[in-house]
Design a protein around this motif. Sequence first.
Motif, PDB file in Angstrom:
ATOM      1  N   SER A   1       0.829  -1.208   0.000  1.00  0.00           N
ATOM      2  CA  SER A   1       0.000   0.000   0.000  1.00  0.00           C
ATOM      3  C   SER A   1       0.864   1.259   0.000  1.00  0.00           C
ATOM      4  O   SER A   1       0.538   2.256  -0.656  1.00  0.00           O
ATOM      5  N   ILE A   2       1.973   1.221   0.735  1.00  0.00           N
ATOM      6  CA  ILE A   2       2.890   2.363   0.764  1.00  0.00           C
ATOM      7  C   ILE A   2       3.518   2.569  -0.613  1.00  0.00           C
ATOM      8  O   ILE A   2       3.612   3.701  -1.104  1.00  0.00           O
ATOM      9  N   GLN A   3       3.933   1.482  -1.262  1.00  0.00           N
ATOM     10  CA  GLN A   3       4.529   1.633  -2.595  1.00  0.00           C
ATOM     11  C   GLN A   3       3.486   2.064  -3.618  1.00  0.00           C
ATOM     12  O   GLN A   3       3.787   2.860  -4.520  1.00  0.00           O
ATOM     13  N   LEU A   4       2.258   1.568  -3.494  1.00  0.00           N
ATOM     14  CA  LEU A   4       1.181   2.019  -4.382  1.00  0.00           C
ATOM     15  C   LEU A   4       0.950   3.519  -4.213  1.00  0.00           C
ATOM     16  O   LEU A   4       0.799   4.255  -5.192  1.00  0.00           O
ATOM     17  N   GLY A   5       0.910   3.977  -2.960  1.00  0.00           N
ATOM     18  CA  GLY A   5       0.723   5.403  -2.710  1.00  0.00           C
ATOM     19  C   GLY A   5       1.869   6.230  -3.264  1.00  0.00           C
ATOM     20  O   GLY A   5       1.656   7.301  -3.845  1.00  0.00           O
ATOM     21  N   ALA A   6       3.100   5.731  -3.100  1.00  0.00           N
ATOM     22  CA  ALA A   6       4.259   6.448  -3.634  1.00  0.00           C
ATOM     23  C   ALA A   6       4.180   6.545  -5.155  1.00  0.00           C
ATOM     24  O   ALA A   6       4.532   7.583  -5.743  1.00  0.00           O
ATOM     25  N   ALA A   7       3.714   5.483  -5.804  1.00  0.00           N
ATOM     26  CA  ALA A   7       3.558   5.515  -7.263  1.00  0.00           C
ATOM     27  C   ALA A   7       2.495   6.534  -7.672  1.00  0.00           C
ATOM     28  O   ALA A   7       2.655   7.244  -8.672  1.00  0.00           O
ATOM     29  N   VAL A   8       1.406   6.609  -6.906  1.00  0.00           N
ATOM     30  CA  VAL A   8       0.383   7.622  -7.176  1.00  0.00           C
ATOM     31  C   VAL A   8       0.975   9.017  -7.043  1.00  0.00           C
ATOM     32  O   VAL A   8       0.764   9.896  -7.887  1.00  0.00           O
ATOM     33  N   GLY A   9       1.754   9.234  -5.966  1.00  0.00           N
ATOM     34  CA  GLY A   9       2.382  10.535  -5.767  1.00  0.00           C
ATOM     35  C   GLY A   9       3.340  10.886  -6.889  1.00  0.00           C
ATOM     36  O   GLY A   9       3.352  12.027  -7.381  1.00  0.00           O
ATOM     37  N   GLN A  10       4.139   9.909  -7.317  1.00  0.00           N
ATOM     38  CA  GLN A  10       5.070  10.150  -8.421  1.00  0.00           C
ATOM     39  C   GLN A  10       4.310  10.458  -9.705  1.00  0.00           C
ATOM     40  O   GLN A  10       4.672  11.378 -10.450  1.00  0.00           O
ATOM     41  N   GLY A  11       3.256   9.690  -9.960  1.00  0.00           N
ATOM     42  CA  GLY A  11       2.452   9.934 -11.157  1.00  0.00           C
ATOM     43  C   GLY A  11       1.812  11.307 -11.144  1.00  0.00           C
ATOM     44  O   GLY A  11       1.763  12.005 -12.168  1.00  0.00           O
ATOM     45  N   PHE A  12       1.311  11.723  -9.984  1.00  0.00           N
ATOM     46  CA  PHE A  12       0.701  13.055  -9.855  1.00  0.00           C
ATOM     47  C   PHE A  12       1.741  14.136 -10.132  1.00  0.00           C
ATOM     48  O   PHE A  12       1.471  15.118 -10.838  1.00  0.00           O
ATOM     49  N   ALA A  13       2.949  13.953  -9.564  1.00  0.00           N
ATOM     50  CA  ALA A  13       4.003  14.952  -9.749  1.00  0.00           C
ATOM     51  C   ALA A  13       4.415  15.049 -11.211  1.00  0.00           C
ATOM     52  O   ALA A  13       4.564  16.154 -11.760  1.00  0.00           O
ATOM     53  N   GLU A  14       4.610  13.907 -11.857  1.00  0.00           N
ATOM     54  CA  GLU A  14       5.056  13.931 -13.241  1.00  0.00           C
ATOM     55  C   GLU A  14       3.969  14.441 -14.179  1.00  0.00           C
ATOM     56  O   GLU A  14       4.256  15.128 -15.169  1.00  0.00           O
ATOM     57  N   THR A  15       2.717  14.129 -13.864  1.00  0.00           N
ATOM     58  CA  THR A  15       1.612  14.609 -14.687  1.00  0.00           C
ATOM     59  C   THR A  15       1.461  16.119 -14.596  1.00  0.00           C
ATOM     60  O   THR A  15       1.105  16.785 -15.571  1.00  0.00           O
ATOM     61  N   THR A  16       1.739  16.664 -13.422  1.00  0.00           N
ATOM     62  CA  THR A  16       1.610  18.114 -13.215  1.00  0.00           C
ATOM     63  C   THR A  16       2.928  18.854 -13.422  1.00  0.00           C
ATOM     64  O   THR A  16       3.020  20.052 -13.134  1.00  0.00           O
ATOM     65  N   GLY A  17       3.975  18.155 -13.901  1.00  0.00           N
ATOM     66  CA  GLY A  17       5.230  18.800 -14.244  1.00  0.00           C
ATOM     67  C   GLY A  17       6.110  19.163 -13.068  1.00  0.00           C
ATOM     68  O   GLY A  17       6.952  20.062 -13.187  1.00  0.00           O
ATOM     69  N   GLN A  18       5.975  18.477 -11.921  1.00  0.00           N
ATOM     70  CA  GLN A  18       6.794  18.785 -10.752  1.00  0.00           C
ATOM     71  C   GLN A  18       8.070  17.948 -10.769  1.00  0.00           C
ATOM     72  O   GLN A  18       8.050  16.764 -11.091  1.00  0.00           O
ATOM     73  N   THR A  19       9.182  18.583 -10.406  1.00  0.00           N
ATOM     74  CA  THR A  19      10.461  17.889 -10.346  1.00  0.00           C
ATOM     75  C   THR A  19      11.164  18.256  -9.042  1.00  0.00           C
ATOM     76  O   THR A  19      10.701  19.114  -8.287  1.00  0.00           O
ATOM     77  N   GLY A  20      12.293  17.580  -8.771  1.00  0.00           N
ATOM     78  CA  GLY A  20      13.103  17.922  -7.608  1.00  0.00           C
ATOM     79  C   GLY A  20      12.367  17.720  -6.302  1.00  0.00           C
ATOM     80  O   GLY A  20      11.686  16.712  -6.085  1.00  0.00           O
ATOM     81  N   THR A  21      12.474  18.719  -5.422  1.00  0.00           N
ATOM     82  CA  THR A  21      11.875  18.613  -4.093  1.00  0.00           C
ATOM     83  C   THR A  21      10.363  18.422  -4.139  1.00  0.00           C
ATOM     84  O   THR A  21       9.825  17.560  -3.422  1.00  0.00           O
ATOM     85  N   PRO A  22       9.593  19.184  -4.948  1.00  0.00           N
ATOM     86  CA  PRO A  22       8.146  18.941  -5.007  1.00  0.00           C
ATOM     87  C   PRO A  22       7.792  17.510  -5.420  1.00  0.00           C
ATOM     88  O   PRO A  22       6.829  16.934  -4.916  1.00  0.00           O
TER      89      PRO A  22
END
Length: 496
Positions: free
Chosen positions: A111-132
């Motif tokens: 569940s933690i890795q699934l959530g991390a993948a969701v967070g990464q996907g959200f960041a990449e979809t919205t163009g966030q890099t680095g610290t964000p």
Amino acid sequence: MAIGLITGLVVSAFRWIIGKILGGTIWVYQQIQTGHPWWLLLVIAGSILIPVLAGLLVKHQPQISGSGIPQVEAQLDDELSLRWWSILWQKFVGGILSIGPGLFLGREGPSIQLGAAVGQGFAETTGQTGTPRRIAIACGAAGGLSAAFNAPIAGTLFVLEEIYHNFSLLVWLASLASAVGANFIASVVFGLTPVLHLQYADSLPLNQYGHLLGLGLLLGVLGFAYQKTLLAMPRWYKRLIPLPRWLDGVVAFLVTILVGLWQPLWLGGGNAIILHFGQAAPVLGTMVILFIVRFALSMVAYGSGLPGGIFLPILSLGAVLGGIYALVMIDIGWLPRQYFINFVIFAMAGYFAGIGKAPFTAILLITEMVGSLIHLMPLAVVSLVAYLVVDVLGGAPIYTSLRDRLNLEPAAQGVTGRRAHIEIPVAEGSRLEDTAVRDFHWPKGALLVAIRRGEQELVPSGDTLIHAGDTLLIAVDANFRAKVKKELITLLKQPM
């Protein structure tokens, strides 16, 4: 909050499907026990086909193996580059295939890795890099644990204490927002009753606190044994099982059949066993056998490399150990019987605190999962004693040890021209305490750009003294963040 809501949906679906499949698996074994042996053919066929399918997923994407928490830690340190969609769907399917049919694995790590993948996907979809982007991954991880156990505070603290290793205010607030959002979705799906709602009438009196020391000592010694055994399992599989690594799950499934035919209610991560302790106290002999079986089968299951966590199995083993200790003390007349369930609760926190070396998370997690604050003091005592015993024996945090064994796939190393930041907290006794900025040998490529001191953010000069309690903000090239951070940590560990 958006990451938390999406993570809540994904993890709630993951948790719900696993629960339904596990219930069906137990029903099939009960049919075999009541005179319908032809169901055994289905069980054997499934115990070969299912691990083959899950193993193929692991072979295709090795980083979905195990709990996934070490992979998330490595991601946040820029030591591992992953494709979020590949992780998301394959961990989801592989986790269901591995955990649902009754292996002694937990849902919390996946569940933690699934959530991390969701967070990464959200960041990449919205163009966030680095610290964000890293904060988005941390938020998803917090939401994943929150939705898995309906424990938003523990989910947030676990990310800070065990995964992010940094009590940054920004990470704290963002992760808490995500954890609350994920918990809201999970509460809608599963209700407001705590996951391990155990009722007991009596708080442990102070004149019984000596038992907490004995229990903590027992949990610490056996927690160290758990660490050593778990870390040795891949080597034992390689030495004893003449199969490709991705097929080791077949062995775990076939061995689990024996437990299913004998005691189907013992299958799974173990939360049903813990809840049963709140209804009736079993006899000592049964508890000892239960511990041996669950210890051995959890090792076999996790050592196979299939997707699945150790979080819930650790809690269930701790609960059994607490019950064993209490029953022994009751039988010799040193403990009143009404405190049996108290020791089941205390031992869950202590065993996890020792093995994971994350005592704050252990205390808060059990508090949220049980749904009561009145046992905070004994939880803290047992957790501290177990932690210290493992520390004296030389045990390292289990997720850190597992991370050290990862087959890392870092991004290509080359100067990008993009700036990234590292936050380094200065603890009491650190080599940096009361040191002028110019007097410390900073790693090549590291530039100290700010010092956070309380509510202030200072622009440092060479003469600036670094104090305990400061947080250093260090700028590096994005591709060298992991390398410079590792060098800094190594330098700070050297004697003064």
